[in-house]
Design a protein around this motif. Structure first.
Motif, short mmCIF file in Angstrom:
data_model
loop_
_atom_site.label_atom_id
_atom_site.label_comp_id
_atom_site.label_asym_id
_atom_site.label_seq_id
_atom_site.Cartn_x
_atom_site.Cartn_y
_atom_site.Cartn_z
N UNK A 219 39.60 64.60 22.63
CA UNK A 219 38.94 63.52 23.37
C UNK A 219 38.65 63.93 24.80
N UNK A 220 39.62 64.56 25.45
CA UNK A 220 39.45 64.94 26.84
C UNK A 220 38.57 66.17 27.02
N UNK A 221 38.21 66.80 25.91
CA UNK A 221 37.25 67.92 25.96
C UNK A 221 35.82 67.42 25.76
N UNK A 222 35.66 66.15 25.38
CA UNK A 222 34.33 65.60 25.15
C UNK A 222 33.55 65.48 26.46
N UNK A 223 32.22 65.60 26.38
CA UNK A 223 31.41 65.28 27.55
C UNK A 223 31.59 63.80 27.90
N UNK A 224 31.44 63.45 29.18
CA UNK A 224 31.68 62.06 29.60
C UNK A 224 30.93 61.00 28.78
N UNK A 225 29.68 61.27 28.42
CA UNK A 225 28.92 60.26 27.67
C UNK A 225 29.49 60.04 26.27
N UNK A 226 29.92 61.11 25.62
CA UNK A 226 30.52 60.98 24.29
C UNK A 226 31.89 60.30 24.36
N UNK A 227 32.66 60.63 25.39
CA UNK A 227 33.96 59.98 25.59
C UNK A 227 33.77 58.48 25.72
N UNK A 228 32.81 58.07 26.57
CA UNK A 228 32.57 56.64 26.78
C UNK A 228 32.09 55.96 25.50
N UNK A 229 31.22 56.62 24.76
CA UNK A 229 30.71 56.03 23.52
C UNK A 229 31.84 55.84 22.50
N UNK A 230 32.76 56.78 22.45
CA UNK A 230 33.83 56.70 21.45
C UNK A 230 34.96 55.77 21.86
N UNK A 231 35.34 55.77 23.16
CA UNK A 231 36.53 55.02 23.58
C UNK A 231 36.24 53.80 24.45
N UNK A 232 34.98 53.62 24.84
CA UNK A 232 34.60 52.42 25.58
C UNK A 232 34.97 52.40 27.05
N UNK A 233 35.44 53.51 27.57
CA UNK A 233 35.74 53.62 29.00
C UNK A 233 35.16 54.93 29.51
N UNK A 234 34.99 55.01 30.84
CA UNK A 234 34.57 56.28 31.42
C UNK A 234 35.67 57.31 31.24
N UNK A 235 35.25 58.55 31.05
CA UNK A 235 36.22 59.63 30.93
C UNK A 235 36.96 59.76 32.26
N UNK A 236 38.29 59.87 32.23
CA UNK A 236 39.04 60.00 33.48
C UNK A 236 38.58 61.19 34.32
N UNK A 237 38.67 61.02 35.63
CA UNK A 237 38.28 62.06 36.57
C UNK A 237 39.45 62.37 37.50
N UNK A 238 39.38 63.48 38.22
CA UNK A 238 40.46 63.82 39.16
C UNK A 238 40.62 62.84 40.33
N UNK A 239 39.64 61.95 40.53
CA UNK A 239 39.74 61.00 41.64
C UNK A 239 40.57 59.77 41.30
N UNK A 240 41.12 59.72 40.10
CA UNK A 240 41.95 58.59 39.68
C UNK A 240 43.17 59.14 38.93
N UNK A 241 44.19 58.31 38.83
CA UNK A 241 45.36 58.69 38.06
C UNK A 241 45.13 58.34 36.59
#
Length: 149
Positions: free
Chosen positions: A79-101
């Protein structure tokens, strides 16, 4: 070199590797306590975060921490290897980034640490933390007679 010396050196080397691994496990980022998690999910801390529940879907059916997204342990690395758009499509949230915990939890805390170890291999820049008390601690401290979310 005698067999006894080789044995002592091998033991010392194993001990050093174990200590280094243990130090990494407990010094990378502090665990999240129930009190801190409560402040985070209710917006008191003001910190951007993603809360990831790595339990299996049948476990999540018994309840979850508010704002959590379920990504079972078995699929967390992919999941965390997915591109951000695919992550969001599959899990309904933006893929986590280093600017957040990115806070992980499970039932008791072990699988969530395993998830962190897997995710850090895929994206070492993420700020990952473990709610070690996990669901059991949350249910005990927060739910009481309240309905499950």
């Amino acid at each position: 070199m005698t067999a006894a010396i080789r044995s002592v050196l091998a033991t010392a080397s194993s001990t050093a590797r174990f200590r280094a691994a243990s130090a990494r496990l407990y010094t990378t980022k502090p665990d999240v306590s129930f009190g801190e998690l409560r402040q985070i999910i209710h917006g008191v801390s003001g910190s951007p975060y993603r809360l990831i529940d790595v339990r299996e879907p049948h476990e999540v059916a018994s309840g979850r921490v508010p704002t959590a997204t379920n990504i079972p342990l078995g699929e967390v690395a992919a999941a965390f290897a997915l591109p951000p758009s695919e992550f969001k499509a599959k899990y309904g949230i933006d893929r986590p980034t280093p600017s957040e915990e990115t806070i992980f939890y499970c039932r008791s805390g072990k699988r969530s640490q395993d998830a962190i170890d897997r995710v850090e291999k895929v994206d070492p820049k993420l700020v990952t933390r473990n709610y070690r008390g996990s669901w059991l601690n949350y249910a005990e401290n927060a739910l009481g007679d309240k309905p499950l979310v």
